[in-house]
Design a protein around this motif. Structure first.
Motif, PDB file in Angstrom:
ATOM      1  N   THR A  88       0.827  -1.205   0.000  1.00  0.00           N
ATOM      2  CA  THR A  88       0.000   0.000   0.000  1.00  0.00           C
ATOM      3  C   THR A  88       0.863   1.258   0.000  1.00  0.00           C
ATOM      4  OG1 THR A  88      -1.721  -1.203   1.209  1.00  0.00           O
ATOM      5  CG2 THR A  88      -1.849   1.205   1.202  1.00  0.00           C
ATOM      6  N   LEU A  89       1.914   1.258   0.807  1.00  0.00           N
ATOM      7  CA  LEU A  89       2.817   2.409   0.825  1.00  0.00           C
ATOM      8  C   LEU A  89       3.512   2.598  -0.514  1.00  0.00           C
ATOM      9  CD1 LEU A  89       4.450   2.086   4.365  1.00  0.00           C
ATOM     10  CD2 LEU A  89       2.952   3.924   3.567  1.00  0.00           C
ATOM     11  N   ARG A  90       3.787   1.517  -1.221  1.00  0.00           N
ATOM     12  CA  ARG A  90       4.441   1.640  -2.519  1.00  0.00           C
ATOM     13  C   ARG A  90       3.622   2.479  -3.497  1.00  0.00           C
ATOM     14  NH1 ARG A  90       7.467  -3.897  -4.485  1.00  0.00           N
ATOM     15  NH2 ARG A  90       8.978  -4.001  -2.785  1.00  0.00           N
ATOM     16  N   ILE A  91       2.311   2.414  -3.387  1.00  0.00           N
ATOM     17  CA  ILE A  91       1.469   3.208  -4.273  1.00  0.00           C
ATOM     18  C   ILE A  91       1.816   4.682  -4.131  1.00  0.00           C
ATOM     19  CG2 ILE A  91      -0.902   3.909  -4.785  1.00  0.00           C
ATOM     20  CD1 ILE A  91      -1.783   1.120  -3.832  1.00  0.00           C
ATOM     21  N   PHE A  92       2.021   5.131  -2.901  1.00  0.00           N
ATOM     22  CA  PHE A  92       2.368   6.537  -2.659  1.00  0.00           C
ATOM     23  C   PHE A  92       3.849   6.798  -2.914  1.00  0.00           C
ATOM     24  CE2 PHE A  92      -1.223   5.367   0.055  1.00  0.00           C
ATOM     25  CZ  PHE A  92      -2.165   6.309  -0.343  1.00  0.00           C
ATOM     26  N   TYR A  93       4.693   5.863  -2.529  1.00  0.00           N
ATOM     27  CA  TYR A  93       6.138   6.044  -2.713  1.00  0.00           C
ATOM     28  C   TYR A  93       6.506   6.131  -4.186  1.00  0.00           C
ATOM     29  CZ  TYR A  93       7.556   5.161   2.161  1.00  0.00           C
ATOM     30  OH  TYR A  93       7.776   5.248   3.513  1.00  0.00           O
ATOM     31  N   SER A  94       5.735   5.479  -5.055  1.00  0.00           N
ATOM     32  CA  SER A  94       6.071   5.467  -6.472  1.00  0.00           C
ATOM     33  C   SER A  94       6.012   6.852  -7.097  1.00  0.00           C
ATOM     34  CB  SER A  94       5.140   4.509  -7.237  1.00  0.00           C
ATOM     35  OG  SER A  94       3.798   4.926  -7.136  1.00  0.00           O
ATOM     36  N   PHE A  95       5.319   7.790  -6.439  1.00  0.00           N
ATOM     37  CA  PHE A  95       5.198   9.154  -6.969  1.00  0.00           C
ATOM     38  C   PHE A  95       6.077  10.155  -6.225  1.00  0.00           C
ATOM     39  CE2 PHE A  95       1.045   7.097  -7.743  1.00  0.00           C
ATOM     40  CZ  PHE A  95       1.033   7.165  -9.124  1.00  0.00           C
ATOM     41  N   MET A  96       6.850   9.707  -5.242  1.00  0.00           N
ATOM     42  CA  MET A  96       7.558  10.641  -4.370  1.00  0.00           C
ATOM     43  C   MET A  96       8.835  11.216  -4.977  1.00  0.00           C
ATOM     44  SD  MET A  96       5.594  11.052  -1.870  1.00  0.00           S
ATOM     45  CE  MET A  96       6.696  12.091  -0.908  1.00  0.00           C
ATOM     46  N   VAL A  97       9.555  10.423  -5.775  1.00  0.00           N
ATOM     47  CA  VAL A  97      10.837  10.904  -6.315  1.00  0.00           C
ATOM     48  C   VAL A  97      10.664  12.165  -7.160  1.00  0.00           C
ATOM     49  CG1 VAL A  97      12.728  10.332  -7.900  1.00  0.00           C
ATOM     50  CG2 VAL A  97      12.034   8.709  -6.129  1.00  0.00           C
ATOM     51  N   PRO A  98       9.706  12.227  -8.105  1.00  0.00           N
ATOM     52  CA  PRO A  98       9.546  13.463  -8.857  1.00  0.00           C
ATOM     53  C   PRO A  98       9.066  14.644  -8.007  1.00  0.00           C
ATOM     54  CG  PRO A  98       8.594  11.623 -10.049  1.00  0.00           C
ATOM     55  CD  PRO A  98       8.892  11.139  -8.656  1.00  0.00           C
ATOM     56  N   LEU A  99       8.458  14.367  -6.864  1.00  0.00           N
ATOM     57  CA  LEU A  99       7.964  15.445  -6.006  1.00  0.00           C
ATOM     58  C   LEU A  99       9.022  15.938  -5.027  1.00  0.00           C
ATOM     59  CD1 LEU A  99       4.401  14.052  -5.135  1.00  0.00           C
ATOM     60  CD2 LEU A  99       4.962  15.808  -6.814  1.00  0.00           C
ATOM     61  N   VAL A 100       9.786  15.021  -4.454  1.00  0.00           N
ATOM     62  CA  VAL A 100      10.733  15.359  -3.384  1.00  0.00           C
ATOM     63  C   VAL A 100      12.180  15.344  -3.867  1.00  0.00           C
ATOM     64  CG1 VAL A 100      11.544  14.673  -1.088  1.00  0.00           C
ATOM     65  CG2 VAL A 100       9.126  14.443  -1.668  1.00  0.00           C
ATOM     66  N   GLY A 101      12.499  14.457  -4.806  1.00  0.00           N
ATOM     67  CA  GLY A 101      13.875  14.272  -5.253  1.00  0.00           C
ATOM     68  C   GLY A 101      14.405  12.936  -4.787  1.00  0.00           C
ATOM     69  N   ALA A 423       3.886  -0.522 -10.553  1.00  0.00           N
ATOM     70  CA  ALA A 423       3.898  -1.985 -10.707  1.00  0.00           C
ATOM     71  C   ALA A 423       4.525  -2.642  -9.489  1.00  0.00           C
ATOM     72  CB  ALA A 423       4.659  -2.376 -11.977  1.00  0.00           C
ATOM     73  N   GLY A 424       5.587  -2.015  -8.964  1.00  0.00           N
ATOM     74  CA  GLY A 424       6.196  -2.531  -7.745  1.00  0.00           C
ATOM     75  C   GLY A 424       5.228  -2.518  -6.578  1.00  0.00           C
ATOM     76  N   ALA A 425       4.346  -1.519  -6.564  1.00  0.00           N
ATOM     77  CA  ALA A 425       3.361  -1.427  -5.484  1.00  0.00           C
ATOM     78  C   ALA A 425       2.364  -2.571  -5.560  1.00  0.00           C
ATOM     79  CB  ALA A 425       2.644  -0.080  -5.560  1.00  0.00           C
ATOM     80  N   LEU A 426       1.747  -2.745  -6.717  1.00  0.00           N
ATOM     81  CA  LEU A 426       0.733  -3.797  -6.827  1.00  0.00           C
ATOM     82  C   LEU A 426       1.372  -5.181  -6.734  1.00  0.00           C
ATOM     83  CD1 LEU A 426      -1.883  -2.553  -9.423  1.00  0.00           C
ATOM     84  CD2 LEU A 426      -1.673  -2.077  -6.995  1.00  0.00           C
ATOM     85  N   GLY A 427       2.590  -5.321  -7.268  1.00  0.00           N
ATOM     86  CA  GLY A 427       3.259  -6.608  -7.192  1.00  0.00           C
ATOM     87  C   GLY A 427       3.525  -7.049  -5.763  1.00  0.00           C
ATOM     88  N   ALA A 428       3.776  -6.080  -4.895  1.00  0.00           N
ATOM     89  CA  ALA A 428       4.108  -6.411  -3.505  1.00  0.00           C
ATOM     90  C   ALA A 428       2.945  -7.033  -2.746  1.00  0.00           C
ATOM     91  CB  ALA A 428       4.589  -5.158  -2.773  1.00  0.00           C
ATOM     92  N   TYR A 429       1.724  -6.874  -3.246  1.00  0.00           N
ATOM     93  CA  TYR A 429       0.598  -7.500  -2.561  1.00  0.00           C
ATOM     94  C   TYR A 429       0.707  -9.025  -2.566  1.00  0.00           C
ATOM     95  CZ  TYR A 429      -2.021  -3.183  -1.869  1.00  0.00           C
ATOM     96  OH  TYR A 429      -2.417  -1.943  -1.440  1.00  0.00           O
ATOM     97  N   GLY A 430       1.533  -9.563  -3.473  1.00  0.00           N
ATOM     98  CA  GLY A 430       1.766 -10.998  -3.442  1.00  0.00           C
ATOM     99  C   GLY A 430       2.377 -11.448  -2.131  1.00  0.00           C
ATOM    100  N   GLY A 431       3.143 -10.559  -1.487  1.00  0.00           N
ATOM    101  CA  GLY A 431       3.734 -10.888  -0.201  1.00  0.00           C
ATOM    102  C   GLY A 431       2.699 -11.087   0.888  1.00  0.00           C
TER     103      GLY A 431
END
Length: 479
Positions: A88-101, A423-431
């Motif tokens: 779930t956090l990956r969904i938000f983290y996936s957009f953080m680099v262009p916003l924060v660096g 994709a990394g976010a949704l893929g992690a739900y397999g865990g």
């Protein structure tokens, strides 16, 4: 392009104002060195993130021996909860680099791992710790899982298209080693009071009829100094890429692209399987082969899966990610059938005949090693496919001329990086789903076979999807 302009003012502080990795002169003169520096700092940061994310796969198995009176279902929840929150956090983290660096976010997100690492180290020393507290700490370990999406999105900006597969494979593959190392190292470090007065008092457990001292808190505390060190190094030595800046709206364009959702499905089959098998492997061994010490073997699966991931990216750079991914899923389906064959014939009713009645741990373990190898190769191949797909999409809609092509590549890189993270976010739900599927299958049928049959069918569906969309000769998006 005028390379003198490219190298005249490439930075402002730690921010790269000009970053053109597709320009071969720029890449050879200074781009490659900068990209590799950021990659080799990103690797240990991601390694620590995976170690913290998966520490519960070890701790959960050990809690009953420490006096914690949790049910089997509660233990499966503790092993699965970090994957649920991490995905779930990956969904938000996936957009953080262009916003924060990338530099800032790598340092901040790595430092956040101190919270669960310190909390778990304190909690496991007291058997009266309430289960909800343990569950919260397990969910906080998802902070490590979230880091993957931002890390991969960040590294994708630094490398040219013909190096992305290898670079992303190295970052993820060596980062994934954190899963194996935490499962291998934890049983060793808990036997010694490594941290002295800072590590707390030992606990007593019974092994082979004798009481021995263990320091279970070391499984979490051992990572604390390294987390602090890598956070500082990332802050002062990594770079932000100015061209990677983008709004959430610009990145959200991926949600209207069907290929984004197709690749999410395929990555769920590769990385979701890797992290799910890793999280559930110790408990599955314990439930099916109770005479086997799961911690003596479980770490080998994630190890081979992590080591071969760069090979999957490298191979895909040369023969195409679609072809590698398609054949990889076919082998995964066959390996699941092998696991079914070697399971013990207990209460489960969906076993694959005519396997050995008592089961074969050697065969079971070998088939799982094949599964881990294929998840690693598939992780590398699918993550090579994503940036290539989005760059092709951008170039197909570009106008004529070098300026239009450069603008299209910038857009493709931004969207490709966002798609990698998502994709990394949704893929992690397999865990989460794989360990819980084992538990649900055992509860419903007496064995894990029902879950494994579903996994095999899913992998065969991924073979068909990959062939149709990316691997056949007339595919709309060959890659």
């Amino acid at each position: 392009m005028d390379t003198s302009t490219t190298s005249a003012a490439p930075r402002r502080g730690r921010t790269l104002q000009i970053w053109t990795p597709e320009d071969k002169a720029f890449w050879e003169k200074e781009g490659e060195a900068i990209a590799k520096l950021n990659l080799w700092i990103s690797v240990p940061a991601l390694f620590l993130a995976f170690a913290v994310w998966q520490v519960w796969s070890v701790v959960a198995v050990s809690l009953p021996g420490l006096g914690f009176s949790y049910s089997t279902n509660q233990l499966f929840w503790l092993a699965a909860a970090p994957a649920l929150s991490g995905a779930t956090l990956r969904i938000f983290y996936s957009f953080m680099v262009p916003l924060v660096g990338g530099r800032r976010w790598t340092a901040i997100s790595t430092a956040s791992l101190l919270v669960p690492a310190v909390g778990i180290g304190i909690a496991v020393q007291d058997p009266s710790t309430p289960y909800p507290t343990m569950l919260v700490l397990a969910l906080l370990c998802g902070l490590g899982g979230g880091n993957f999406s931002s890390s991969m999105a960040n590294i994708s900006h630094f490398f040219p298209n013909d190096r992305k597969g290898s670079a992303l494979g190295v970052n993820a593959g060596l980062g994934n080693l954190g899963v194996s190392v935490v499962q291998f190292l934890s049983p060793i470090v808990v036997t010694v009071g490594l941290l002295g007065v800072f590590g707390g008092e030992p606990q007593l457990v019974t092994r082979n009829g004798a009481q021995v001292q263990v320091w279970m808190q070391n499984a979490a505390f051992i990572w604390v100094p390294w987390i602090a060190l890598v956070s500082v190094v990332a802050w002062f030595a990594m770079n932000d890429v100015a061209a990677a800046k983008a709004s959430v709206a610009a990145q959200a364009a991926i949600f209207a692209e069907p290929h984004n959702w197709i690749m999410c499905l395929l990555y769920l089959g590769t990385f979701g399987s890797f992290i799910g098998f890793a999280a559930g492997f110790p408990l599955l061994i314990r439930s099916q082969f109770p005479d086997v010490n799961p911690l003596a073997y479980a770490w080998l699966g994630p190890l081979v899966g992590a080591v071969v991931r760069p090979f999957g990216g490298w191979l895909s750079d040369r023969i195409g990610g679609g072809v590698v991914t398609m054949w990889n899923f076919l082998v995964m389906a066959a390996a699941v059938l092998g696991v079914l064959y070697f399971l013990p014939r207990g209460a489960g009713t969906l076993a694959l005949p005519p396997g050995p009645g008592a089961g074969s741990f050697a065969g079971f373990f070998l088939m799982f090693l094949v599964l881990f190898v294929t998840t690693g190769i598939g992780n590398g191949s699918t993550f090579r496919m994503i940036p290539v797909i989005f760059n092709q999409l951008a170039l197909r809609g570009a106008g004529r001329g070098e300026a239009a092509r450069a603008a299209a590549l910038k857009e493709g890189n931004v969207r490709g990086a966002a798609a990698v993270g998502f994709a990394g976010a949704l893929g992690a739900y397999g865990g989460f789903f794989i360990p819980k599927s084992y538990g649900s299958s055992i509860a419903a049928t007496g064995g894990p076979e029902a879950a494994l049959w579903i996994f095999a069918a899913f992998y065969l569906a991924c073979v068909a999807v990959t062939w149709w969309c990316y691997a056949r000769r007339q595919a709309a998006m060959p890659c």
